[in-house]
Design an enzyme around this catalytic site. Structure first.
Site, PDB file in Angstrom:
ATOM      1  N   ARG A  14       0.903  -1.193  -0.224  1.00 29.97           N
ATOM      2  CA  ARG A  14      -0.137   0.035   0.147  1.00 29.97           C
ATOM      3  C   ARG A  14       0.792   1.445  -0.061  1.00 29.97           C
ATOM      4  O   ARG A  14       0.360   2.452  -0.336  1.00 29.97           O
ATOM      5  CB  ARG A  14      -0.579  -0.033   1.188  1.00 29.97           C
ATOM      6  CG  ARG A  14      -2.000  -0.697   1.001  1.00 29.97           C
ATOM      7  CD  ARG A  14      -3.139  -0.873   2.229  1.00 29.97           C
ATOM      8  NE  ARG A  14      -2.493  -1.757   3.203  1.00 29.97           N
ATOM      9  CZ  ARG A  14      -2.951  -1.835   4.266  1.00 29.97           C
ATOM     10  NH1 ARG A  14      -3.904  -1.101   4.809  1.00 29.97           N
ATOM     11  NH2 ARG A  14      -2.443  -2.775   5.401  1.00 29.97           N
ATOM     12  N   LYS A  21       9.138  -0.594   2.637  1.00 28.70           N
ATOM     13  CA  LYS A  21       8.372   0.196   3.556  1.00 28.70           C
ATOM     14  C   LYS A  21       9.234   0.741   4.693  1.00 28.70           C
ATOM     15  O   LYS A  21       9.200   1.879   4.921  1.00 28.70           O
ATOM     16  CB  LYS A  21       7.210  -0.370   4.037  1.00 28.70           C
ATOM     17  CG  LYS A  21       6.270   0.057   5.161  1.00 28.70           C
ATOM     18  CD  LYS A  21       5.035  -0.613   5.391  1.00 28.70           C
ATOM     19  CE  LYS A  21       5.208  -1.628   6.205  1.00 28.70           C
ATOM     20  NZ  LYS A  21       3.775  -2.081   6.391  1.00 28.70           N
ATOM     21  N   GLY A  79       3.311 -15.908   6.933  1.00 27.27           N
ATOM     22  CA  GLY A  79       2.585 -15.426   8.171  1.00 27.27           C
ATOM     23  C   GLY A  79       3.568 -15.153   9.368  1.00 27.27           C
ATOM     24  O   GLY A  79       4.888 -15.511   9.309  1.00 27.27           O
ATOM     25  N   THR A  80       3.215 -14.384  10.395  1.00 33.09           N
ATOM     26  CA  THR A  80       4.169 -13.870  11.360  1.00 33.09           C
ATOM     27  C   THR A  80       4.594 -14.918  12.382  1.00 33.09           C
ATOM     28  O   THR A  80       5.728 -14.875  12.734  1.00 33.09           O
ATOM     29  CB  THR A  80       3.245 -13.026  12.066  1.00 33.09           C
ATOM     30  OG1 THR A  80       1.996 -13.565  12.520  1.00 33.09           O
ATOM     31  CG2 THR A  80       2.783 -11.588  11.481  1.00 33.09           C
ATOM     32  N   ASN A 232       1.135   1.643   7.035  1.00 32.86           N
ATOM     33  CA  ASN A 232       0.952   0.629   5.760  1.00 32.86           C
ATOM     34  C   ASN A 232       0.947   1.699   4.398  1.00 32.86           C
ATOM     35  O   ASN A 232       1.076   1.138   3.331  1.00 32.86           O
ATOM     36  CB  ASN A 232      -0.598   0.065   5.939  1.00 32.86           C
ATOM     37  CG  ASN A 232      -0.091  -1.116   7.255  1.00 32.86           C
ATOM     38  OD1 ASN A 232       0.474  -1.910   7.194  1.00 32.86           O
ATOM     39  ND2 ASN A 232      -1.233  -0.863   8.229  1.00 32.86           N
TER      40      ASN A 232
HETATM   41  C1  UD1 Z   1      -0.419  -8.450  12.545  1.00 35.04           C
HETATM   42  C2  UD1 Z   1      -1.299  -9.144  13.977  1.00 35.04           C
HETATM   43  C3  UD1 Z   1      -2.434  -8.311  14.305  1.00 35.04           C
HETATM   44  C4  UD1 Z   1      -2.040  -7.200  15.115  1.00 35.04           C
HETATM   45  C5  UD1 Z   1      -1.187  -6.382  13.917  1.00 35.04           C
HETATM   46  C6  UD1 Z   1      -0.780  -5.109  14.649  1.00 35.04           C
HETATM   47  C7  UD1 Z   1      -0.905 -11.635  13.210  1.00 35.04           C
HETATM   48  C8  UD1 Z   1      -1.628 -12.699  12.663  1.00 35.04           C
HETATM   49  N1  UD1 Z   1      -1.611 -10.580  13.341  1.00 35.04           N
HETATM   50  O1  UD1 Z   1      -1.491  -8.168  11.992  1.00 35.04           O
HETATM   51  O2  UD1 Z   1      -2.998  -9.299  15.563  1.00 35.04           O
HETATM   52  O3  UD1 Z   1      -3.053  -6.603  15.410  1.00 35.04           O
HETATM   53  O4  UD1 Z   1      -0.274  -7.223  13.295  1.00 35.04           O
HETATM   54  O5  UD1 Z   1      -0.042  -4.320  13.692  1.00 35.04           O
HETATM   55  O6  UD1 Z   1       0.233 -11.591  13.503  1.00 35.04           O
HETATM   56  N2  UD1 Z   1       5.649 -10.034   8.254  1.00 35.04           N
HETATM   57  C9  UD1 Z   1       6.613 -11.026   8.082  1.00 35.04           C
HETATM   58  N3  UD1 Z   1       6.530 -12.221   7.551  1.00 35.04           N
HETATM   59  C10 UD1 Z   1       5.288 -12.661   7.047  1.00 35.04           C
HETATM   60  C11 UD1 Z   1       4.043 -11.827   7.459  1.00 35.04           C
HETATM   61  C12 UD1 Z   1       4.425 -10.779   8.204  1.00 35.04           C
HETATM   62  O7  UD1 Z   1       7.694 -10.685   8.148  1.00 35.04           O
HETATM   63  O8  UD1 Z   1       5.130 -13.734   6.539  1.00 35.04           O
HETATM   64  C13 UD1 Z   1       5.877  -8.924   9.135  1.00 35.04           C
HETATM   65  C14 UD1 Z   1       5.407  -7.850   8.265  1.00 35.04           C
HETATM   66  O9  UD1 Z   1       6.319  -7.253   7.178  1.00 35.04           O
HETATM   67  C15 UD1 Z   1       5.107  -6.852   9.237  1.00 35.04           C
HETATM   68  C16 UD1 Z   1       4.619  -7.807  10.577  1.00 35.04           C
HETATM   69  O10 UD1 Z   1       5.151  -8.826  10.201  1.00 35.04           O
HETATM   70  O11 UD1 Z   1       5.995  -6.070   9.619  1.00 35.04           O
HETATM   71  C17 UD1 Z   1       3.065  -7.694  10.539  1.00 35.04           C
HETATM   72  O12 UD1 Z   1       2.534  -8.255   9.393  1.00 35.04           O
HETATM   73  P1  UD1 Z   1       1.193  -7.940   8.986  1.00 35.04           P
HETATM   74  O13 UD1 Z   1       0.687  -8.586   7.670  1.00 35.04           O
HETATM   75  O14 UD1 Z   1       1.092  -6.478   8.742  1.00 35.04           O
HETATM   76  O15 UD1 Z   1       0.081  -8.224  10.150  1.00 35.04           O
HETATM   77  P2  UD1 Z   1      -1.241  -7.743  10.451  1.00 35.04           P
HETATM   78  O16 UD1 Z   1      -2.155  -8.479   9.375  1.00 35.04           O
HETATM   79  O17 UD1 Z   1      -1.342  -6.462  10.324  1.00 35.04           O
END
Ligand code: UD1
Ligand code: CA
Length: 535
Positions: A14, A21, A79-80, A232
């Protein structure tokens, strides 16, 4: 704290940006560097950044701003939970089996070290296996919701896309910052699946897994919910930038810096400002800038990587890579470029550009000049519209100007050239040879007036008309003056003898008598003319 894991593998779609970012900046610091900086305050023994999108670019930046941090490449963004698992399984972390690990996202620049310290304290004093940093939001949209049991204890976190309508109403959200006991996190992550709306391994599921296996999980709510804001898109970037600006300005004002209009004053975190500095509206101070006490900066001034000395004033100007001395004055509309050094009391004025030059104590460049690659001594004056001609089209050359020099207006100093102490140059000179100390350098052609040229060659123009009128008026005046002089001589024939006592020129005397009859101002102007002629 054994370990910090910072998640930064995401695409940041975004932002619609060609760069990562987390490399976008706020107050002179990248988003990721803000997070690492806050983390430093809880002293993690090791910091690992999970990178993916723009990996090499982010890695390069981290070598620069946080050389001690390690990176882990997450090839597929699953995923995280997956990201944290990759970090824990990496060579840099697999030996860590005890102690705590903090997990954060790389895009939350407003998070403070104080909040992380309080979270850490809460986690330890509760003996929790996991502690989540939460926030109460007016608009919880987009965040994972905090589900508590009937006794108010943290039960689980549910992502918005997996929420029931009732869960969606919850206004307490997951900030994405957690502390875990590292061994418990490892075993929890091993049990996590991708059975959810996004088909991702959710780190948030670790909370539910730990609680179900009888571990203590806890929540700690942040005081100032703006701290957890994540970025974002560009609007959120602007919002966080403004919040950071206010935070920086408030801190400076508490330290005794006067900021007249904080809303239009933008100061990088790296800038150092002494008490009793005044900053006027529309001023930006960036990079490694240092401002000493009593200085006044602005309005509408930008200073980058420069030093401004005590009691100096810089107004309506742009300054980069320069040193401005004690009591010096710069502006308005001055451009100081890299390598400009102004000593004590120097004045550089309107529409002056200075580059890679030093100007000695008390010297002045008051108007409309370019000073490039020059060394100017003390108490010298550089006349208006002087140019240090430093570029021959291929190379740059240096010039030297001594002490107490007077460079006449519109002098071209063709480098390399040297002007000795106390020397002068005549206005309009093109100086190509050195001028020795005490000499006057004149390098211009003699003036020639082509009389009547306009009347002949521009006969029909308004200029010709004006010139004719001036000529006629002059002639009429001469006739009149002659008449008056004749009359005076006729009336006072003895005056001639009396005047012989005072050897004053005849013509001015005659004029003076004319003046006597006319206004006081005319009288004055005649006197001035006389004294000038005598001098
Ligand atoms: C995540 C949380 C959500 C919380 C929010 C706060 C999870 C499942 N959800 O959601 O509960 O309210 O953050 O901002 O954790 N990332 C990686 N690798 C991945 C996926 C993500 O490094 O495979 C990193 C992203 O770059 C980012 C962070 O993890 O910096 C969070 O990921 P994002 O996809 O933004 O999570 P949200 O859906 O916002
Ligand atoms: Ca997501």
């Amino acid at each position: 704290m054994e370990l910090a894991i910072i998640l930064a593998a995401g695409e940041g779609t975004r932002m619609k940006s060609a760069k990562s970012k987390v490399l976008h900046q706020i107050a002179g610091r990248s988003l990721i560097a803000h997070v690492l900086h806050a983390c430093e305050q809880i002293n993690p023994k090791r910091s690992l950044v999970v990178i993916g999108a723009h990996a090499s670019e982010v890695n390069e930046h981290l070598r620069e701003v946080a050389p001690k941090s390690g990176t882990v490449l997450q090839r597929e963004r699953n995923g995280t939970g997956h990201a944290v698992r990759m970090a824990l399984d990496s060579d840099l972390a697999k030996s860590i089996t005890t102690g705590d690990v903090i997990v954060l996202a790389g895009d939350t620049p407003l998070l403070t070290g104080e909040t992380l310290a309080r979270l850490s304290k809460h986690h330890r004093s509760n003996g929790a296996s996991a502690t989540v940093l939460t926030a109460q939001l007016f608009d919880p949209h987009g965040y994972g919701r905090i589900v508590r049991d009937s006794e108010g204890h943290l039960e689980r976190i549910v992502e918005e896309s997996d929420c029931t309508p009732t869960e969606r109403e919850i206004d307490e959200i997951n900030s994405g910052v957690y502390i875990f006991k590292v061994d418990r996190l490892r075993s929890a992550l091993a049990k996590i699946t991708s059975a959810n709306a996004q088909n991702e391994e959710y780190l948030t599921d670790a909370i539910k897994v730990l609680r179900e296996s009888g571990e203590k999980v806890s929540a700690f709510t942040v005081d100032d919910e703006s701290e957890i804001l994540g970025i974002n898109d560009r609007s959120q970037l602007a919002l966080c930038t403004a919040l950071m600006r206010d935070r920086i300005n408030d801190a400076l004002m508490r330290e005794g810096v006067s900021i007249v209009d904080p809303a239009t004053t933008w100061i990088d975190l790296s800038v150092e400002i002494a008490p009793d500095v005044t900053i006027l509206p529309g001023t930006s101070l960036f990079g490694s800038t240092i401002i000493e006490t009593g200085a006044q900066i602005g309005p509408r001034t930008t200073v980058i990587d420069s030093e401004v000395g005590q009691n100096a004033r810089v107004f309506e100007s742009f300054v980069r890579g320069s040193v401005i001395g004690y009591n010096a004055q710069v502006g308005p509309y001055t451009f100081l470029r890299e390598g400009s050094e102004l000593a004590t009391g120097v004045r550089v004025g309107a529409y002056v550009e200075v580059k890679n030059s030093s100007i000695g104590e008390g010297s002045k460049v008051p108007h409309l000049s370019y000073v490039g690659d020059a060394t100017i001594g003390r108490e010298s004056n550089i006349g208006a519209a002087t140019v240090f001609v430093n570029y021959d089209g291929v190379k740059k050359h240096r010039s030297e100007v001594g002490d107490h020099v007077r460079i006449g207006s519109d002098t071209m100093l063709v480098a390399p050239v040297s002007i000795g102490d106390g020397a002068y140059t005549a206005a309009g000179s093109v100086i190509t040879e050195d001028v020795p100390a005490g000499a006057m350098g004149v390098a211009r052609s003699k003036q020639r007036n082509v009389l009547g040229w306009v009347m002949r060659r521009r006969a029909t123009t308004s200029s010709a008309k004006a010139a004719k009128a001036a000529k006629a008026a002059k002639a009429a005046k001469a006739v009149k003056a002659e008449g008056v002089a004749k009359k005076t001589q006729a009336r006072k024939p003895k005056a001639k003898k009396a005047s012989s006592k005072k050897p004053v020129a005849k013509k001015p005397l005659a004029k003076k008598s004319v003046a006597k009859k006319s206004s006081r101002t005319k009288k004055k102007s005649v006197k001035v003319k006389q004294s000038k002629r005598k001098g």
